[in-house]
Scaffold this active site. Sequence first.
Site, PDB file in Angstrom:
ATOM      1  CB  SER A 179       9.614  -3.430   1.808  1.00  0.00           C
ATOM      2  OG  SER A 179      10.701  -2.596   2.087  1.00  0.00           O
ATOM      3  CG  ASP A 192      -0.583   8.825  -1.580  1.00  0.00           C
ATOM      4  OD1 ASP A 192      -1.640   8.166  -1.430  1.00  0.00           O
ATOM      5  OD2 ASP A 192       0.235   9.017  -0.653  1.00  0.00           O
ATOM      6  CE  LYS A 203      11.109  -4.587   5.945  1.00  0.00           C
ATOM      7  NZ  LYS A 203      11.757  -3.450   5.290  1.00  0.00           N
TER       8      LYS A 203
END
Length: 427
Positions: free
Chosen positions: A324, A335, A349
């Site tokens: 999560s 990224d 998740k």
Amino acid sequence: MSKGAACVENKKNYVIGVFTGMIVMVAAYIAVMLFFPDVLSGNNGQASGGRFSERNTAAATPPPVYPSAGVKLDDIMYLMDRFYVEHIDMDDFTNRIFREVVNLVNDPYTVYMDPKQHKDFMEDTEGVYTGIGVVVNGNTSTNRIIVISPFEGSPGAKAGIHPGDAIIKVNGYDVTADKLHEAIDMIKGEPGTSVDITIYRESTDETLELNIVREVITVPTVSHRMLENDIGYLRITQFERVTLDQFNHAYSDLTENGMKGLILDLRNNPGGLLTVVTQITDVLVPEGIIVYTEDKRGRQVITPSGSDHIQIPMLILVNGASASASEVLSGAVRDHGVGELVGTTTFGKGLVQNLYPLQDNSALKITVAKYYTPSGICIQDTGLSPDYEIDMDTELSMRLSQLTLDEDVQLKRAIEIMNEKLGIQSR
């Protein structure tokens, strides 16, 4: 008497007769219902159907369509409470109904919480509670409650509780792992009050009786230290309200002491508050997107980052229990190209929950959206694969804070990778 007058008189007598007959019929019906209720119910001496039967007595009349499921549920509850042969705890009964209704969507993250569960949940997300300050877990093989670690400076630590101790009694009552939450509730209490804890210490084969005064405990969710070659190590165990201040303190301390590279440990971190993790991630990544969410109507909410960000090499330790919010941070860092992942694939998740309190202090926690990394990846059910895959024994992974560097092969490898990035020869 004229013909017209006779007609009027006959009509009058007819109307009076009809009304008299109706009154007699109603009186007879009431008498039968009072003294012989089963005759009209058609049950031949069997229990009749509560409010439903009282509303619908005519066999030829079809039952009305319920205006809502709630009205029908009221009827069911009434009938069960009135006629079921055994006693029913209606509070427990209704909470179980609500819980099962929500479970029908088959989403483990969308749940109904009764008032106590709601209170406990809010306490957990705040990161503050009243107790003795020890982390415990249940050992299923021995059915004992085992102390993982006492918080530094906590009442439990001051009383002499050690990692590995088994809590076997609370206030004289036996406690076991299969009822762990009940034991935790007994240990918690008002600040300034005391609790009797009986522990068994296997290493010395002794039983100790401790009387411990409860205090307000702020859960330490962040720990840090400086490793060799000015490599900063910072571990976050969960993202709660207290975590942001703890992270800022730890990050500033490492920076002020000349940190040249950062290893951020998110292993076994199940997540937490999205607002907290995005504020921490903003410190680490350059200007752009931290994360965006999308609901079932396709509406997107973007969380942006500012221009300030970390300027030194960074590695993030992850494993299958990093979930999560941990994946939000890890995905954004990778990224944006400011760090790499070391360890094993994360949990996967990619769902966002909102909490909706109800009038009786219960609550619904509902999955309302999916979240995406800056590059548009939703990691739900897939997780994030590490840039450097390093497996580690599951049993060792469960006690990270107690491992030596040689035992913690993932951290050891991360240090080697960081040394390479810093141009330092590993010894």
